[in-house]
Motif scaffolding. Structure first.
Motif, PDB file in Angstrom:
ATOM      1  N   ALA A 182       0.839  -1.202   0.000  1.00 37.34           N
ATOM      2  CA  ALA A 182       0.000   0.000   0.000  1.00 37.34           C
ATOM      3  C   ALA A 182       0.871   1.247   0.000  1.00 37.34           C
ATOM      4  O   ALA A 182       1.971   1.273   0.549  1.00 37.34           O
ATOM      5  CB  ALA A 182      -0.917   0.003   1.212  1.00 37.34           C
ATOM      6  N   MET A 183       0.350   2.302  -0.628  1.00 32.41           N
ATOM      7  CA  MET A 183       1.055   3.576  -0.677  1.00 32.41           C
ATOM      8  C   MET A 183       0.421   4.535   0.324  1.00 32.41           C
ATOM      9  O   MET A 183      -0.805   4.671   0.391  1.00 32.41           O
ATOM     10  CB  MET A 183       0.976   4.174  -2.082  1.00 32.41           C
ATOM     11  N   LEU A 184       1.261   5.221   1.102  1.00 33.55           N
ATOM     12  CA  LEU A 184       0.799   6.239   2.042  1.00 33.55           C
ATOM     13  C   LEU A 184       1.114   7.615   1.472  1.00 33.55           C
ATOM     14  O   LEU A 184       2.258   7.891   1.081  1.00 33.55           O
ATOM     15  CB  LEU A 184       1.485   6.071   3.402  1.00 33.55           C
ATOM     16  N   LEU A 185       0.111   8.478   1.434  1.00 33.62           N
ATOM     17  CA  LEU A 185       0.293   9.853   0.962  1.00 33.62           C
ATOM     18  C   LEU A 185       0.192  10.801   2.155  1.00 33.62           C
ATOM     19  O   LEU A 185      -0.816  10.840   2.850  1.00 33.62           O
ATOM     20  CB  LEU A 185      -0.773  10.199  -0.081  1.00 33.62           C
ATOM     21  N   ASN A 186       1.258  11.563   2.372  1.00 39.40           N
ATOM     22  CA  ASN A 186       1.314  12.551   3.448  1.00 39.40           C
ATOM     23  C   ASN A 186       1.327  13.945   2.813  1.00 39.40           C
ATOM     24  O   ASN A 186       2.144  14.219   1.933  1.00 39.40           O
ATOM     25  CB  ASN A 186       2.583  12.362   4.280  1.00 39.40           C
ATOM     26  N   LEU A 187       0.459  14.828   3.285  1.00 34.29           N
ATOM     27  CA  LEU A 187       0.246  16.103   2.589  1.00 34.29           C
ATOM     28  C   LEU A 187       0.674  17.334   3.384  1.00 34.29           C
ATOM     29  O   LEU A 187       0.589  18.443   2.859  1.00 34.29           O
ATOM     30  CB  LEU A 187      -1.240  16.228   2.210  1.00 34.29           C
ATOM     31  N   CYS A 188       1.159  17.145   4.608  1.00 30.84           N
ATOM     32  CA  CYS A 188       1.398  18.311   5.471  1.00 30.84           C
ATOM     33  C   CYS A 188       2.764  18.301   6.144  1.00 30.84           C
ATOM     34  O   CYS A 188       2.875  18.449   7.361  1.00 30.84           O
ATOM     35  CB  CYS A 188       0.303  18.410   6.515  1.00 30.84           C
ATOM     36  N   ASN A 189       3.811  18.102   5.387  1.00 31.61           N
ATOM     37  CA  ASN A 189       5.201  18.252   5.839  1.00 31.61           C
ATOM     38  C   ASN A 189       5.767  17.082   6.639  1.00 31.61           C
ATOM     39  O   ASN A 189       6.994  16.978   6.772  1.00 31.61           O
ATOM     40  CB  ASN A 189       5.384  19.522   6.674  1.00 31.61           C
ATOM     41  N   THR A 190       4.923  16.236   7.201  1.00 37.11           N
ATOM     42  CA  THR A 190       5.443  15.147   8.011  1.00 37.11           C
ATOM     43  C   THR A 190       4.894  13.809   7.531  1.00 37.11           C
ATOM     44  O   THR A 190       3.934  13.742   6.768  1.00 37.11           O
ATOM     45  CB  THR A 190       5.072  15.321   9.495  1.00 37.11           C
ATOM     46  N   GLY A 191       5.515  12.746   8.007  1.00 28.03           N
ATOM     47  CA  GLY A 191       5.100  11.387   7.710  1.00 28.03           C
ATOM     48  C   GLY A 191       5.986  10.454   8.507  1.00 28.03           C
ATOM     49  O   GLY A 191       6.939  10.896   9.169  1.00 28.03           O
TER      50      GLY A 191
ATOM     51  N   ASN B  75       7.511   3.133   1.266  1.00 27.29           N
ATOM     52  CA  ASN B  75       6.407   3.134   0.308  1.00 27.29           C
ATOM     53  C   ASN B  75       5.422   4.257   0.663  1.00 27.29           C
ATOM     54  O   ASN B  75       4.287   4.015   1.067  1.00 27.29           O
ATOM     55  CB  ASN B  75       5.699   1.771   0.314  1.00 27.29           C
ATOM     56  N   GLN B  76       5.899   5.471   0.486  1.00 28.81           N
ATOM     57  CA  GLN B  76       5.074   6.627   0.802  1.00 28.81           C
ATOM     58  C   GLN B  76       5.509   7.818  -0.052  1.00 28.81           C
ATOM     59  O   GLN B  76       6.628   7.875  -0.556  1.00 28.81           O
ATOM     60  CB  GLN B  76       5.170   6.987   2.281  1.00 28.81           C
ATOM     61  N   VAL B  77       4.578   8.758  -0.196  1.00 29.01           N
ATOM     62  CA  VAL B  77       4.853  10.041  -0.836  1.00 29.01           C
ATOM     63  C   VAL B  77       4.632  11.110   0.217  1.00 29.01           C
ATOM     64  O   VAL B  77       3.591  11.120   0.888  1.00 29.01           O
ATOM     65  CB  VAL B  77       3.924  10.289  -2.044  1.00 29.01           C
ATOM     66  N   CYS B  78       5.611  11.989   0.403  1.00 29.79           N
ATOM     67  CA  CYS B  78       5.514  13.046   1.405  1.00 29.79           C
ATOM     68  C   CYS B  78       5.531  14.412   0.730  1.00 29.79           C
ATOM     69  O   CYS B  78       6.276  14.633  -0.226  1.00 29.79           O
ATOM     70  CB  CYS B  78       6.664  12.964   2.405  1.00 29.79           C
ATOM     71  N   THR B  79       4.716  15.315   1.247  1.00 28.24           N
ATOM     72  CA  THR B  79       4.711  16.697   0.776  1.00 28.24           C
ATOM     73  C   THR B  79       5.527  17.546   1.739  1.00 28.24           C
ATOM     74  O   THR B  79       5.267  17.556   2.936  1.00 28.24           O
ATOM     75  CB  THR B  79       3.275  17.246   0.713  1.00 28.24           C
ATOM     76  N   ILE B  80       6.515  18.250   1.208  1.00 28.94           N
ATOM     77  CA  ILE B  80       7.306  19.195   2.000  1.00 28.94           C
ATOM     78  C   ILE B  80       7.071  20.579   1.401  1.00 28.94           C
ATOM     79  O   ILE B  80       7.463  20.856   0.275  1.00 28.94           O
ATOM     80  CB  ILE B  80       8.800  18.829   1.993  1.00 28.94           C
ATOM     81  N   HIS B  81       6.411  21.430   2.162  1.00 26.32           N
ATOM     82  CA  HIS B  81       5.995  22.738   1.650  1.00 26.32           C
ATOM     83  C   HIS B  81       7.123  23.766   1.664  1.00 26.32           C
ATOM     84  O   HIS B  81       7.132  24.678   0.832  1.00 26.32           O
ATOM     85  CB  HIS B  81       4.811  23.257   2.459  1.00 26.32           C
ATOM     86  N   ASP B  82       8.021  23.651   2.627  1.00 24.12           N
ATOM     87  CA  ASP B  82       9.161  24.574   2.679  1.00 24.12           C
ATOM     88  C   ASP B  82      10.192  24.026   3.652  1.00 24.12           C
ATOM     89  O   ASP B  82       9.952  23.021   4.326  1.00 24.12           O
ATOM     90  CB  ASP B  82       8.725  25.991   3.078  1.00 24.12           C
ATOM     91  N   LEU B  83      11.333  24.710   3.730  1.00 25.01           N
ATOM     92  CA  LEU B  83      12.403  24.297   4.632  1.00 25.01           C
ATOM     93  C   LEU B  83      12.723  25.411   5.625  1.00 25.01           C
ATOM     94  O   LEU B  83      13.867  25.606   6.018  1.00 25.01           O
ATOM     95  CB  LEU B  83      13.659  23.921   3.829  1.00 25.01           C
ATOM     96  N   ALA B  84      11.690  26.128   6.041  1.00 27.60           N
ATOM     97  CA  ALA B  84      11.893  27.249   6.958  1.00 27.60           C
ATOM     98  C   ALA B  84      12.575  26.822   8.250  1.00 27.60           C
ATOM     99  O   ALA B  84      13.429  27.536   8.782  1.00 27.60           O
ATOM    100  CB  ALA B  84      10.548  27.908   7.270  1.00 27.60           C
ATOM    101  N   VAL B  85      12.227  25.639   8.749  1.00 27.42           N
ATOM    102  CA  VAL B  85      12.783  25.183  10.019  1.00 27.42           C
ATOM    103  C   VAL B  85      14.279  24.911   9.903  1.00 27.42           C
ATOM    104  O   VAL B  85      15.011  24.985  10.907  1.00 27.42           O
ATOM    105  CB  VAL B  85      12.027  23.929  10.516  1.00 27.42           C
TER     106      VAL B  85
END
Length: 351
Positions: A81-90, A96-106
């Motif tokens: 199964a594929m896990l989709l993360n949409l809010c910077n963390t996972g 077996n996942q796709v992660c969304t990283i919105h920025d690298l401010a931290v």
């Protein structure tokens, strides 16, 4: 589509800001092209839940512990199964996942954030960037930052762009209650009051150099960030706090201009919101803002108050050019809002 897709639904338990709005819009687009289930903790209330028929409640933990411990345990029951993360963390160690990283401010400036938050994200982001099968992000500027910071191939990073909440366009505008403002007598700032937003500089300029205009700041604050920056005071500075959508629409539609003095961003959704509602945009000359806004915005140096003062003066003196930029902004907004992201998302999910 044969691939089983689960979406990390932790965002459904959080107050809706830009990142959570992005997650909702991605789910809306995916819903028409593939089946998926939204995973959320068992005992946490959902804020404005979407797709209730797709939600699976699992795990008694919540927050980061739920995400790092229970999600991987649950997914063991679904090999492949594929896990989709949409809010910077996972999950840090899932492949077996796709992660969304919105920025690298931290990573760019840890001092902007709560120390514990900063340490955790500085540990987590490199690991999910390395271990995930693909990364989603919202701008070419951040795509390049990700590749350079983590040494990952740009072919692994998929660019989605961003959209605004469509309800902002359809809601009936409602003027703020109790605020002594009227159309055309104020500039507007929108966003969380945190160090990187640099609101104090704009407050100072408007208080000292443009006292005949008010400056309205719409937005709350979050424990994610370090100590809240000091606020400038003055008769023409109005802090609205968290603002309902109908009032936010009114504020955009009736402002002289929208000011975004941010020191760092991954995209800048408020700029797009202002474009959509016909509000002139004055923003920092950040690379990402120039990428998104093109020639439609007025730019200034966020470290120099005189630069913002000069830019406001130029905007006020050049009504024809301001109208042309505002018209171009609506075209830019439309191009982002009408973009079909489904092919990009499916490509990332089926690697």
């Amino acid at each position: 589509m044969a691939l089983r897709i689960f979406i990390n639904g932790r965002f459904l338990t959080q107050q809706i800001t830009g990142v959570q709005a992005f997650a909702r819009s991605i789910c809306q687009e995916l819903s028409s092209v593939c089946d998926f289930k939204l995973l959320v903790p068992e005992n946490v209330a959902l804020i404005d839940p979407i797709f209730p028929d797709r939600i699976i409640r699992t795990g008694k933990m919540n927050g980061h512990l739920w995400e790092q411990i229970h999600l991987p345990i649950f997914l063991r029951n679904y090999p492949g199964a594929m896990l989709l993360n949409l809010c910077n963390t996972g999950p840090a160690f899932r492949h077996n996942q796709v992660c969304t990283i919105h920025d690298l401010a931290v990573l760019r400036n840890p001092d902007w954030f709560n120390p514990l938050f900063s340490k955790f994200y500085s540990w987590l982001l490199p690991r999910i960037a390395k271990n995930s099968s693909a990364i989603l992000t919202v701008s070419a500027s951040i795509k390049n930052e990700l590749a350079k910071a983590f040494g990952i191939d740009t072919h692994k990073i998929y660019l989605t762009g961003n959209k605004i909440n469509p309800d902002l366009l359809s809601v009936t505008p409602v003027p703020p209650v109790g605020a002594s403002i009227k159309p055309g007598d104020y500039f507007l700032i929108v966003g969380s009051h945190d160090p990187r937003k640099n609101f104090a500089m704009a407050e100072q300029v408007c208080r000292d150099r443009f006292p005949h205009y008010k400056l309205v700041i719409a937005g709350g604050k979050s424990n994610t960030f370090n100590s809240t920056p000091s606020r400038e005071t003055g008769d023409n500075i109005i802090h609205m706090g968290y603002t309902e959508l109908a009032t936010l629409a009114w504020l955009y539609r009736n402002a002289v201009g929208f000011i975004n003095p941010s020191l760092y961003e991954g995209f800048g959704i408020p700029n797009l919101e202002a474009f959509a509602l016909g509000c002139p945009v004055l923003c920092s000359g950040l690379e990402v803002f120039r990428e998104v806004c093109g020639e439609a915005a007025w730019y200034f140096d966020p470290l120099l108050p005189a630069s913002l003062e000069n830019t406001i003066t130029l905007m006020l003196q050049n009504k024809q050019l301001t109208a042309e930029k505002t018209s171009s902004g609506k075209v830019i907004f439309t191009s982002f809002q009408n973009k079909n992201r489904s092919p990009i998302l499916l490509q990332a999910l089926t690697l």
